[in-house]
Design a protein around this motif. Structure first.
Motif, PDB file in Angstrom:
ATOM      1  N   ILE A 110     -23.659 -28.268 -19.635  1.00 24.82           N
ATOM      2  CA  ILE A 110     -22.363 -28.908 -19.858  1.00 24.82           C
ATOM      3  C   ILE A 110     -21.880 -29.492 -18.533  1.00 24.82           C
ATOM      4  N   PHE A 111     -21.491 -30.764 -18.542  1.00 15.56           N
ATOM      5  CA  PHE A 111     -20.952 -31.404 -17.340  1.00 15.56           C
ATOM      6  C   PHE A 111     -19.493 -30.993 -17.164  1.00 15.56           C
ATOM      7  N   PHE A 112     -19.140 -30.551 -15.935  1.00 12.96           N
ATOM      8  CA  PHE A 112     -17.772 -30.074 -15.699  1.00 12.96           C
ATOM      9  C   PHE A 112     -17.359 -30.354 -14.263  1.00 12.96           C
ATOM     10  N   CYS A 113     -16.111 -30.812 -14.090  1.00 10.31           N
ATOM     11  CA  CYS A 113     -15.534 -31.036 -12.771  1.00 10.31           C
ATOM     12  C   CYS A 113     -14.438 -29.994 -12.544  1.00 10.31           C
ATOM     13  N   ASP A 114     -14.511 -29.267 -11.425  1.00 12.91           N
ATOM     14  CA  ASP A 114     -13.495 -28.252 -11.143  1.00 12.91           C
ATOM     15  C   ASP A 114     -12.269 -28.895 -10.492  1.00 12.91           C
ATOM     16  N   PRO A 115     -11.180 -28.137 -10.299  1.00 13.77           N
ATOM     17  CA  PRO A 115      -9.953 -28.709  -9.736  1.00 13.77           C
ATOM     18  C   PRO A 115     -10.121 -29.349  -8.358  1.00 13.77           C
ATOM     19  N   SER A 116     -11.129 -28.917  -7.603  1.00 11.65           N
ATOM     20  CA  SER A 116     -11.344 -29.490  -6.269  1.00 11.65           C
ATOM     21  C   SER A 116     -12.067 -30.826  -6.321  1.00 11.65           C
ATOM     22  N   GLY A 117     -12.567 -31.198  -7.527  1.00 16.35           N
ATOM     23  CA  GLY A 117     -13.277 -32.460  -7.674  1.00 16.35           C
ATOM     24  C   GLY A 117     -14.785 -32.327  -7.669  1.00 16.35           C
ATOM     25  N   HIS A 118     -15.303 -31.120  -7.488  1.00 16.82           N
ATOM     26  CA  HIS A 118     -16.756 -30.913  -7.510  1.00 16.82           C
ATOM     27  C   HIS A 118     -17.251 -30.949  -8.950  1.00 16.82           C
ATOM     28  N   CYS A 119     -18.261 -31.771  -9.206  1.00 17.99           N
ATOM     29  CA  CYS A 119     -18.813 -31.920 -10.561  1.00 17.99           C
ATOM     30  C   CYS A 119     -20.266 -31.468 -10.592  1.00 17.99           C
ATOM     31  N   ASP A 120     -20.627 -30.756 -11.640  1.00 17.67           N
ATOM     32  CA  ASP A 120     -22.006 -30.303 -11.776  1.00 17.67           C
ATOM     33  C   ASP A 120     -22.240 -29.882 -13.221  1.00 17.67           C
ATOM     34  N   TYR A 121     -23.449 -29.348 -13.485  1.00 23.31           N
ATOM     35  CA  TYR A 121     -23.809 -28.909 -14.828  1.00 23.31           C
ATOM     36  C   TYR A 121     -23.877 -27.388 -14.888  1.00 23.31           C
ATOM     37  N   TYR A 122     -23.362 -26.832 -16.009  1.00 21.35           N
ATOM     38  CA  TYR A 122     -23.259 -25.389 -16.153  1.00 21.35           C
ATOM     39  C   TYR A 122     -23.758 -24.958 -17.534  1.00 21.35           C
ATOM     40  N   THR A 123     -24.078 -23.677 -17.649  1.00 21.93           N
ATOM     41  CA  THR A 123     -24.457 -23.117 -18.942  1.00 21.93           C
ATOM     42  C   THR A 123     -23.195 -22.922 -19.781  1.00 21.93           C
ATOM     43  N   LEU A 124     -23.375 -22.534 -21.031  1.00 21.77           N
ATOM     44  CA  LEU A 124     -22.235 -22.267 -21.906  1.00 21.77           C
ATOM     45  C   LEU A 124     -21.383 -21.103 -21.386  1.00 21.77           C
ATOM     46  N   GLU A 125     -21.992 -20.241 -20.575  1.00 21.38           N
ATOM     47  CA  GLU A 125     -21.268 -19.107 -20.002  1.00 21.38           C
ATOM     48  C   GLU A 125     -20.587 -19.465 -18.692  1.00 21.38           C
ATOM     49  N   GLY A 126     -20.732 -20.718 -18.271  1.00 20.46           N
ATOM     50  CA  GLY A 126     -20.081 -21.151 -17.040  1.00 20.46           C
ATOM     51  C   GLY A 126     -20.893 -20.929 -15.780  1.00 20.46           C
ATOM     52  N   LYS A 127     -22.174 -20.575 -15.905  1.00 21.03           N
ATOM     53  CA  LYS A 127     -23.024 -20.360 -14.735  1.00 21.03           C
ATOM     54  C   LYS A 127     -23.698 -21.662 -14.328  1.00 21.03           C
ATOM     55  N   SER A 128     -23.814 -21.891 -13.023  1.00 21.98           N
ATOM     56  CA  SER A 128     -24.457 -23.100 -12.527  1.00 21.98           C
ATOM     57  C   SER A 128     -25.929 -23.112 -12.901  1.00 21.98           C
ATOM     58  N   LEU A 129     -26.457 -24.289 -13.237  1.00 16.27           N
ATOM     59  CA  LEU A 129     -27.876 -24.422 -13.558  1.00 16.27           C
ATOM     60  C   LEU A 129     -28.747 -24.425 -12.309  1.00 16.27           C
ATOM     61  N   ARG A 130     -28.123 -24.624 -11.164  1.00 14.30           N
ATOM     62  CA  ARG A 130     -28.888 -24.663  -9.914  1.00 14.30           C
ATOM     63  C   ARG A 130     -29.364 -23.260  -9.544  1.00 14.30           C
ATOM     64  N   LYS A 131     -30.625 -23.148  -9.231  1.00 10.08           N
ATOM     65  CA  LYS A 131     -31.193 -21.888  -8.767  1.00 10.08           C
ATOM     66  C   LYS A 131     -31.671 -22.058  -7.326  1.00 10.08           C
ATOM     67  N   ALA A 132     -32.283 -21.028  -6.791  1.00 13.32           N
ATOM     68  CA  ALA A 132     -32.711 -21.084  -5.400  1.00 13.32           C
ATOM     69  C   ALA A 132     -33.767 -22.161  -5.182  1.00 13.32           C
ATOM     70  N   PHE A 133     -34.710 -22.295  -6.157  1.00 16.09           N
ATOM     71  CA  PHE A 133     -35.818 -23.215  -5.955  1.00 16.09           C
ATOM     72  C   PHE A 133     -36.075 -24.064  -7.190  1.00 16.09           C
ATOM     73  N   ALA A 148     -34.099 -34.776 -16.989  1.00 19.50           N
ATOM     74  CA  ALA A 148     -35.055 -34.025 -16.174  1.00 19.50           C
ATOM     75  C   ALA A 148     -34.397 -33.487 -14.911  1.00 19.50           C
ATOM     76  N   ASP A 149     -33.480 -34.264 -14.323  1.00 22.25           N
ATOM     77  CA  ASP A 149     -32.774 -33.811 -13.123  1.00 22.25           C
ATOM     78  C   ASP A 149     -31.830 -32.658 -13.431  1.00 22.25           C
ATOM     79  N   ILE A 150     -31.182 -32.707 -14.594  1.00 25.26           N
ATOM     80  CA  ILE A 150     -30.244 -31.643 -14.974  1.00 25.26           C
ATOM     81  C   ILE A 150     -30.959 -30.299 -15.084  1.00 25.26           C
ATOM     82  N   PHE A 151     -32.137 -30.304 -15.728  1.00 29.78           N
ATOM     83  CA  PHE A 151     -32.884 -29.062 -15.944  1.00 29.78           C
ATOM     84  C   PHE A 151     -34.021 -28.885 -14.935  1.00 29.78           C
ATOM     85  N   ALA A 152     -33.881 -29.499 -13.745  1.00 25.32           N
ATOM     86  CA  ALA A 152     -34.958 -29.442 -12.749  1.00 25.32           C
ATOM     87  C   ALA A 152     -35.265 -28.016 -12.299  1.00 25.32           C
TER      88      ALA A 152
END
Length: 312
Positions: free
Chosen positions: A189-212, A136-140
């Motif tokens: 998809i869970f992914f960590c970038d080279p800087s160490g930031h981890c989050d969830y992204y779509t298959l196209e690599g876009k962040s799932l986080r939106k403005a609201f 639920a948190d991933i797709f909030a």
């Protein structure tokens, strides 16, 4: 492993104590009641402080302790639950050294269909409610799991979990997909970038986080929808209701729907205790009927929405 620790051959030169923490008691009282000196208990607390606060042990915790001939703690094994294991031993230099045993991990696939709710669907598959909460948190930002799921909706998960014996606990969801009649299909998809930031992204690599967020709190139901013409429940007249009322128990935490700065904090006749936030791009949001304010909330404070992080 915990089973190996508890089954090992005990040193006959040491005095061994075992116990289970009863409800309403504390580890300090249990150990002192078994003959451990208060000073030794404080040494244990100090050694474990960077890892675990022994003053906050849950009921049902198991422990095993060894005292040497001088009444000093030579070894201490502590299990707050079925999976986590902490150990303390006396070093050659005479100091107590603490460590947390590394848990075993594995990757499992979870696939199910909703009949009543996501929560119940996950439990029926033999997994904990924490899996449903993580999903639920991933797709909030995409799905309101209290109003939008429908019977027949399907979900697929790839989960990394910790285990010890038969006990298991989700560590993080590595991939998730939800296909709903009302929501459509969403993939994360869970992914960590080279800087160490981890989050969830779509298959196209876009962040799932939106403005609201879709909803600012875990609520039971929507008691009053946004409307330009609503019958007031007390005045019994038709008037606009330019907001959404959520029915939730007193004390339910409320999240900002997005990053913002507090611009108003106070009380008014219609909204009771309220906060008003300013968001990027000129948006504002207001939260009314609050039972109390979180510590440190005042005008000028920046609030950042942070979803629960995957377990380290």
């Amino acid at each position: 492993a915990a089973s190996d620790v508890y089954k090992r051959q005990e040193d006959k030169s040491l005095k061994w104590l075992k116990g289970v923490l009863p409800r309403g008691s504390s580890l300090y009282l249990c150990l002192v009641g078994q003959g451990v000196g208060p000073e030794e208990v404080f040494k244990l607390q100090k050694a474990l402080k960077p890892l675990f606060d022994l003053r906050k042990c849950p009921a049902g915790s198991r422990y095993q302790l060894a005292l040497d001939g001088q009444g000093r703690v030579a070894e201490f094994i502590y299990q707050p639950n079925e999976i986590d294991l902490y150990s303390v031993h006396l070093s050659p230099q005479g100091s107590l050294e603490a460590a947390k045993e590394k848990n075993q991990t594995r990757v499992v696939k979870i696939e199910g269909e909703i009949n009543s709710s996501l929560y119940e669907a996950v439990l029926e598959l033999g997994h904990s409610a924490e899996v449903a909460m993580q999903l639920a948190d991933i797709f909030a930002w995409q799905i309101d799991f209290l109003t939008e799921p429908r019977q027949g909706d399907r979900f697929k998960l790839v989960v990394e979990e910790e285990y010890r014996g038969d006990a298991k606990r989700p560590k993080r969801i590595l991939a998730a997909q939800y296909d709903g009649k009302l929501t459509g299909e969403h993939t994360a998809i869970f992914f960590c970038d080279p800087s160490g930031h981890c989050d969830y992204y779509t298959l196209e690599g876009k962040s799932l986080r939106k403005a609201f967020l879709r909803a600012p709190l875990k609520y039971r139901r929507i008691s009053s929808h946004f409307s330009y013409r609503r019958l007031h429940p007390i005045l019994r007249i038709w008037r606009p209701h330019l907001g959404i009322d959520y029915a939730a128990p007193i004390g339910t935490p409320v999240s900002a729907i997005g990053d913002g700065v507090v611009i108003k904090k106070g009380w008014n006749r219609d909204g009771g205790r309220f906060l008003k936030l300013r968001h990027p791009n000129g948006y504002t949001s207001t939260y009314c009927h609050l039972s109390r304010f979180a510590k440190g909330i005042k005008p000028g404070v920046c609030l950042l929405y942070t979803s629960p992080s995957p377990r380290d």
